[in-house]
Design an enzyme around this catalytic site. Structure first.
Site, mmCIF file in Angstrom:
data_model
loop_
_atom_site.group_PDB
_atom_site.id
_atom_site.type_symbol
_atom_site.label_atom_id
_atom_site.label_comp_id
_atom_site.label_asym_id
_atom_site.label_seq_id
_atom_site.Cartn_x
_atom_site.Cartn_y
_atom_site.Cartn_z
ATOM 1 N N GLY A 48 0.833 -1.192 0.000
ATOM 2 C CA GLY A 48 0.000 0.000 0.000
ATOM 3 C C GLY A 48 0.871 1.246 0.000
ATOM 4 N N VAL A 60 2.550 2.797 2.371
ATOM 5 C CA VAL A 60 3.830 2.657 3.071
ATOM 6 C C VAL A 60 4.712 1.625 2.387
ATOM 7 C CG1 VAL A 60 4.948 2.051 5.245
ATOM 8 C CG2 VAL A 60 2.856 3.417 5.257
ATOM 9 N N LYS A 70 1.047 -1.368 15.000
ATOM 10 C CA LYS A 70 0.858 -1.114 16.435
ATOM 11 C C LYS A 70 -0.263 -1.957 17.031
ATOM 12 C CE LYS A 70 -1.933 2.193 14.422
ATOM 13 N NZ LYS A 70 -1.778 2.770 13.072
ATOM 14 N N VAL A 104 4.895 3.454 16.228
ATOM 15 C CA VAL A 104 4.530 4.559 17.118
ATOM 16 C C VAL A 104 5.125 5.855 16.571
ATOM 17 C CG1 VAL A 104 4.654 5.502 19.447
ATOM 18 C CG2 VAL A 104 4.484 3.027 19.121
ATOM 19 N N GLU A 111 -10.226 8.409 8.182
ATOM 20 C CA GLU A 111 -10.885 7.340 7.440
ATOM 21 C C GLU A 111 -12.385 7.625 7.310
ATOM 22 O OE1 GLU A 111 -9.252 4.888 6.106
ATOM 23 O OE2 GLU A 111 -7.296 5.212 7.083
ATOM 24 N N LYS A 160 -0.697 2.658 20.618
ATOM 25 C CA LYS A 160 0.672 3.177 20.637
ATOM 26 C C LYS A 160 1.165 3.377 22.073
ATOM 27 C CE LYS A 160 -0.195 5.430 16.212
ATOM 28 N NZ LYS A 160 -0.519 6.698 15.526
#
Length: 438
Positions: free
Chosen positions: A13, A15, A107, A134, A192, A207
């Site tokens: 995706g 990242v 996370k 984090v 989102e 986190k």
């Protein structure tokens, strides 16, 4: 030349694609810094045909993340799928069982299964790195896990969710409602379609649970965190906070107390003059208070493809520089088998200052009742601000804002229950904790 470190990436995706692109574009720089090449030898994602802006033709494609994790063509399994269970968890388990190092940005998975994963890695002498889990590109994990080895941490707190921070920033700067800010954040891609995870504090809680384990050497305890979100924050709260010299931030806070470890996520008043109050928009910040070094504040981009990819690649580079068969720092700063059971300090025992905003009936006896119930519960008031009835009408409503000196959560709740029983409140009072901040 040394043998290349062979990397398998699961999840391409935003990242994952950024990680692949940067590893490819900066291969020479990474070679010089790591002393060996880093090569992408395997990938796994749902869509083979999607254009990700990088040539992955030299990597073998795996339809299953688990098959990639088990492949003898990789040395490091990079999990960028997301989710606390399913393919992400199965892939990491398979990688560790197969003797592969792991890098993850997940996370939620670490908050739920972190101790299990740490034990599995350490038993096999493998590295499990998770800097990107984090605060995105902010190097807080490495700082706490390695750089602060000579320190005992007393408190760690921070702004750990960019969406919530963006909304609170826009509410104050542009004088617009929570609902308008949320819609704008969704339009810009900061939130989102279902923003619950961000605005109700659950992302911050995941986190924080990781930071708590690193700070205090306890087992990760995601289910032991007190969580409040920001959906009930109004412009009236924003205005009152500013008038009193504060700014509202959604903070995750962990600290050691006499009765155990506090972990809490909630809207918080921080002094306008504090550094963390100046952290705006989608930026993240983590403050660490320790005995030897004093206070540290790490701040930077908490999300986004390149910022998160930077942290992931830093983790991969650490593995490339490590000695074969030699495990680096323990996953949570101390051996996983030595992590202490988590002992929770009840939120009712939390001590600090409080901001209380109440809408009350404008009638005789209200203020005597408020002051009396506060005094009965040992609560000392630092300030009281009232706004008169609209249009000068009699028997109307007015807003009353109280700021207390240090007291406990249980005393605040007892006093407000008594005020409610007197029938003076028009609606549920707003209570926001005040956090001392550097």
């Amino acid at each position: 030349m040394s043998e290349p470190l062979r990397v398998g990436i699961a999840g391409l995706g935003t990242v994952g694609a950024a990680v692949a692109r940067i590893l490819t574009n900066k291969s020479n720089s990474l070679l010089h810094r790591c002393g060996r090449p880093i090569a992408i030898t395997g990938v796994s994602a749902r869509d083979r045909d999607r254009d990700r802006g990088v040539d992955l033709s030299g990597a073998e494609w795996f339809d299953s993340p688990v098959a990639l994790a088990k492949s003898d063509k990789i040395d490091v399994f990079v999990e960028l799928i997301g989710g606390e269970n399913g393919a992400a968890l199965d892939g990491i388990r398979a990688a560790l069982e197969s003797g592969r190092h792991v890098v993850t940005a997940n996370k939620a998975l670490l908050a739920r299964h972190g101790v299990e994963m740490a034990l599995a890695a350490e038993e096999r002498g493998l590295i499990l790195n998770y800097e990107a889990a984090v605060a995105g590109g902010v190097p807080v994990i490495k700082t706490m896990r390695e750089s602060l080895a000579a320190n005992d941490v007393g408190r760690v707190y921070g702004i750990l969710n960019g969406t919530a921070n963006y909304i609170l920033t826009r509410m104050e700067q542009d004088e617009i409602s929570f609902e308008e800010c949320l819609a704008d954040a969704q339009r810009l891609g900061y939130a989102e379609a279902d923003p619950t995870f961000d605005i109700e504090g659950f992302d911050t809680a995941h986190k924080l649970s990781i930071l708590t384990s690193l700070a205090f050497g306890t087992q990760v305890a995601i289910d032991e965190i007190y969580v409040e979100g920001i959906s009930n924050i109004s412009l009236s709260d924003i205005h009152a906070a500013r008038e009193l010299g504060y700014r509202i931030k959604l903070l995750g806070v962990a600290q050691r107390t006499a009765t155990g470890i506090e972990q809490r996520v909630h809207p918080t008043m921080v002094p306008l003059g504090s550094v963390i109050a100046q952290v705006d928009s989608v930026t993240n910040a983590v403050a660490i208070e320790a005995d030897t070094v004093g206070s540290l504040l790490l701040s930077g981009p908490g999300a986004g493809g390149d910022a998160t990819a930077s942290a992931v690649i830093g983790d991969i580079a650490d593995i490339a520089k490590s000695r074969p068969g030699h495990q680096e720092a323990p996953v949570f700063g101390r051996p996983a088998e030595e992590l202490e059971p988590y002992q929770r300090a009840e939120i009712s025992t939390h001590a600090g200052g409080y901001f209380i905003r109440m809408t009350v009936h404008d009638r005789i006896g209200v203020f005597a009742s408020l002051a009396g119930h506060m005094a009965e519960n040992g609560i000392s008031l630092a300030s009281i601000v009232q706004h008169g009835s609209p249009n000068g009408e009699e028997n109307a409503m007015k807003n009353v804002v109280l700021v207390t000196h240090e007291t406990t959560e249980s005393h605040i709740r007892a006093a407000l229950d008594a005020v409610l029983a007197d029938g003076h409140l028009v609606s549920k009072p707003q209570v926001i904790r005040i956090e001392p901040a550097g």
